[in-house]
Scaffold this motif. Sequence first.
Motif, PDB file in Angstrom:
ATOM      1  N   UNK A 187      77.628  44.703  14.081  1.00 19.17           N
ATOM      2  CA  UNK A 187      76.185  44.610  13.872  1.00 19.17           C
ATOM      3  C   UNK A 187      75.419  44.992  15.137  1.00 19.17           C
ATOM      4  N   UNK A 188      76.043  45.780  16.017  1.00 19.02           N
ATOM      5  CA  UNK A 188      75.450  46.070  17.324  1.00 19.02           C
ATOM      6  C   UNK A 188      74.190  46.914  17.230  1.00 19.02           C
ATOM      7  N   UNK A 189      74.007  47.646  16.121  1.00 20.14           N
ATOM      8  CA  UNK A 189      72.818  48.469  15.977  1.00 20.14           C
ATOM      9  C   UNK A 189      71.626  47.663  15.510  1.00 20.14           C
ATOM     10  N   UNK A 190      70.608  48.347  15.056  1.00 15.64           N
ATOM     11  CA  UNK A 190      69.379  47.687  14.603  1.00 15.64           C
ATOM     12  C   UNK A 190      69.309  47.562  13.089  1.00 15.64           C
ATOM     13  N   UNK A 191      70.188  48.275  12.377  1.00 17.05           N
ATOM     14  CA  UNK A 191      70.178  48.217  10.916  1.00 17.05           C
ATOM     15  C   UNK A 191      71.193  47.222  10.397  1.00 17.05           C
ATOM     16  N   UNK A 192      71.766  47.534   9.238  1.00 17.15           N
ATOM     17  CA  UNK A 192      72.761  46.648   8.650  1.00 17.15           C
ATOM     18  C   UNK A 192      74.086  46.790   9.378  1.00 17.15           C
ATOM     19  N   UNK A 193      74.975  45.857   9.142  1.00 19.12           N
ATOM     20  CA  UNK A 193      76.281  45.862   9.795  1.00 19.12           C
ATOM     21  C   UNK A 193      77.205  46.843   9.081  1.00 19.12           C
ATOM     22  N   UNK A 194      78.088  47.491   9.833  1.00 21.13           N
ATOM     23  CA  UNK A 194      79.027  48.459   9.289  1.00 21.13           C
ATOM     24  C   UNK A 194      80.420  48.146   9.811  1.00 21.13           C
ATOM     25  N   UNK A 195      81.394  48.145   8.906  1.00 20.78           N
ATOM     26  CA  UNK A 195      82.770  47.859   9.304  1.00 20.78           C
ATOM     27  C   UNK A 195      83.345  49.043  10.082  1.00 20.78           C
ATOM     28  N   UNK A 196      84.076  48.785  11.161  1.00 24.29           N
ATOM     29  CA  UNK A 196      84.696  49.861  11.938  1.00 24.29           C
ATOM     30  C   UNK A 196      85.994  50.327  11.285  1.00 24.29           C
ATOM     31  N   UNK A 197      86.578  51.379  11.851  1.00 23.22           N
ATOM     32  CA  UNK A 197      87.848  51.889  11.333  1.00 23.22           C
ATOM     33  C   UNK A 197      88.995  50.933  11.624  1.00 23.22           C
ATOM     34  N   UNK A 198      88.912  50.195  12.731  1.00 17.81           N
ATOM     35  CA  UNK A 198      89.935  49.218  13.079  1.00 17.81           C
ATOM     36  C   UNK A 198      89.282  47.850  13.185  1.00 17.81           C
ATOM     37  N   UNK A 199      89.965  46.849  12.666  1.00 18.15           N
ATOM     38  CA  UNK A 199      89.417  45.503  12.603  1.00 18.15           C
ATOM     39  C   UNK A 199      89.875  44.681  13.809  1.00 18.15           C
ATOM     40  N   UNK A 200      88.874  44.144  14.558  1.00 14.95           N
ATOM     41  CA  UNK A 200      89.165  43.304  15.714  1.00 14.95           C
ATOM     42  C   UNK A 200      88.356  42.017  15.638  1.00 14.95           C
ATOM     43  N   UNK A 201      88.921  40.964  16.230  1.00 12.17           N
ATOM     44  CA  UNK A 201      88.207  39.726  16.462  1.00 12.17           C
ATOM     45  C   UNK A 201      88.884  39.039  17.634  1.00 12.17           C
ATOM     46  N   UNK A 202      88.583  37.748  17.841  1.00 12.46           N
ATOM     47  CA  UNK A 202      89.158  37.040  18.987  1.00 12.46           C
ATOM     48  C   UNK A 202      89.274  35.563  18.684  1.00 12.46           C
TER      49      UNK A 202
END
Length: 759
Positions: free
Chosen positions: A292-307
């Motif tokens: 969700x780093x942009x100003x619009x809606x959130x978009x899933x990346x090609x690779x999934x990361x979390x922590x």
Amino acid sequence: MKAWIIGTSRIAITTAALMASQTAIAQDDPQGAATTPETGGIAEIVVTAQKRAENLQDVPISITAVSGEALANSQGTSLQALQGQIPNVQIDNFANTPQSAVFTVRGIGVIEPDPYAGNTVSIVVDGVPQFFSMGALLDLYDVDRIEVLRGPQGTLFGANTTGGVINVVTKQPTGEFGGQLKGVYGNYNRFDVTGSIEAPLVKDVLSLKVAGIHTQRKGWVTNVVDGSDMGSKSLDAVRAYLRFTPSSDFDATLQGEYVRARNGSPIIVNGARPGEALYVPPGTQGMYVSPCAGTGSCEAPDKYFSANNTVPDESNMDTYSGTLTMNWRNTALGDLTSITGYKHFKLREFTDQDGTPLFLNDTYRRTTGWQFSQELRTNIALTDTLDLIAGGFYLKDSYSHIQAYRLQFAAPGLLQTNLQDQDNYSVSGFAQAYWKATDKLKLQAGIRYSHERTVSTPSLITSIGNPLGSNYTGEGNLVIGSFTTGGRKSWNNIGWKVGADYEIVDDTLLYASWARGFKSGGFTARVGVPADGANPFNPEKVDTFEAGVKTDLLDRHLRINLAAFYTNYRDMQVAQIYFDRDTNTQGNRILNAGKSEIKGFELEATAVPVTGMTLRGSLAYLDAKYKEFLYNDPLSGQTIDLRGYRLQNAPKWNATVGANFVVPLGNGADLVADVNYTYTASKYYTAILDTPRSRIQPTHLVDGTLTYRPDGAAWSIGLWGTNLLDSRYLSTVYDSPGYAGLAGYAPPRQYGVSASVNF
């Protein structure tokens, strides 16, 4: 597409053929299509949506039936596998509480994971309503069928069914020796084994059946802290039946089930934007870019990361349940049915709440709950043209819950411990009559009186101590504030349904109905501000007007079912999480929105143009918006008129298209190919204000199977794949006011092999 009649030893061979087409139970046709042996057309489907066995095409309700074989062939092991497959039905979970179900039917659903919020869509398993949303994403194995009823079903299924009912019917004992075994292997180290066996103990009198499942896989999200996978699953379940049939006029079935889940902890994907609280800029050591780093809606990346670097990788749940069903036929009071149900569960899970490599905040949640229910009803023919279903229902449930929330970012060692203790009971009486006015015209009318009571005693303890300790209860820490609130409240309600259906020509039914649904009020139990737990929220009421047509054409080679509806939704319960400026505390409460208006339609079609080919499709439209709702926004301090805002989890369009082909290979062997496409339009998820971050983008998913089945053989092998195009989507986004967004990812492409044997 193919499904099999109850008790058959043959194997289903399609992924989703029954989901959109409603072809839930078909005759055992060796050609592989859901056809009648007489005409090669679409088979009759038997459902119990009105608590009696009927042909689906004769039931004046918008209903989709899904066979257990079809669900198993799609490689789904829980109700979540049906997401997107059923018109105007959304099935998902919360990002930070994956064990809690989110069911939304025609825009009506509960967006709150804790039990105090109740349900608007009732999950019923073998006649027993499941009160708790925790664990309601049922682990499905040895299932006969699933019936999804849209619209209020209060007269027969009780309160808290303003959205609809998901009726799960497991495969009951038949009194014959037999069984089946299936293995599945796939990517992400997925491995499933399911099976069942039945053995008559006393011929035609007593039979024992046992069914079970083991399923495991790795997660598809990578932990940037240590490279491990996140969101792993490991589950074992066993269900046993003892069926007693001493005479043709009486039978009793005792069944018990144990489910043991040992899954990875809930995954939080940090959805913060630059400048927001808890935002960690890209480039920070070990960090990933926020979706969700942009100003619009959130978009899933090609690779999934979390922590996750602060809590154990643990989400454990144990569930015990038992059901006793007894049927007395041909009594002076009609055909009597008694269903007694009990369920007990324990849930324990940890969550790294910030989803970053930093130690900012995390939670520990532990819940223990139980429910007991009893239904006694009769189905009696008063005259040759008048039938009556009447009975009573009792439900008692209780739960205790602890949520320990560590706010390390606010102050080292700061811990908020929320305690919930709540008891509920409900008692009701109901009656529904069916009158055959003429050979073509049938009228029905039903009524239900309900009395419900809630006793709630939530509390909050704020303490400070060792931030690295494992003691999440706060014991031994310095208590800096606490309070206990809650209360007792009862509600009474009368709900009803009236309707008519008319068979204009053979195999064509027109119907219309008016149903009033009711969901009781309650108390907010996850409190941060005393007033939120002391003041009960009010009940909500729904009036739904529905009209439809069900028709079989071309000698039952074409089936078209269409339903249109209008819903007047009053005092709608809406969950709100906010930041209280006076106490610097996060608050939770249930609001009663003034009024909402929902309208739309569901179209489902199945065609068998030639032997060995089945085509299917569905299209749903939903216009679900607030009509009256003056919302006091705690973040801005302003009052906002939400008239015209879309309801949460209510996509405007939903569609499916599928095809099934049976290719003869010679020597009686068949190769069966099935492909299914699902489209779900954009929707808003967990944000009252329909913020851009809460928007879930439109989803396009393609699934398929290829199965080889020797003629007359009791085994099959196949290839399967879900999300074949490997499209990447978010499945949940929670836009927390004044805080980072919490996001969750939809499954990527999965594929593998399966093998089945029957005996």
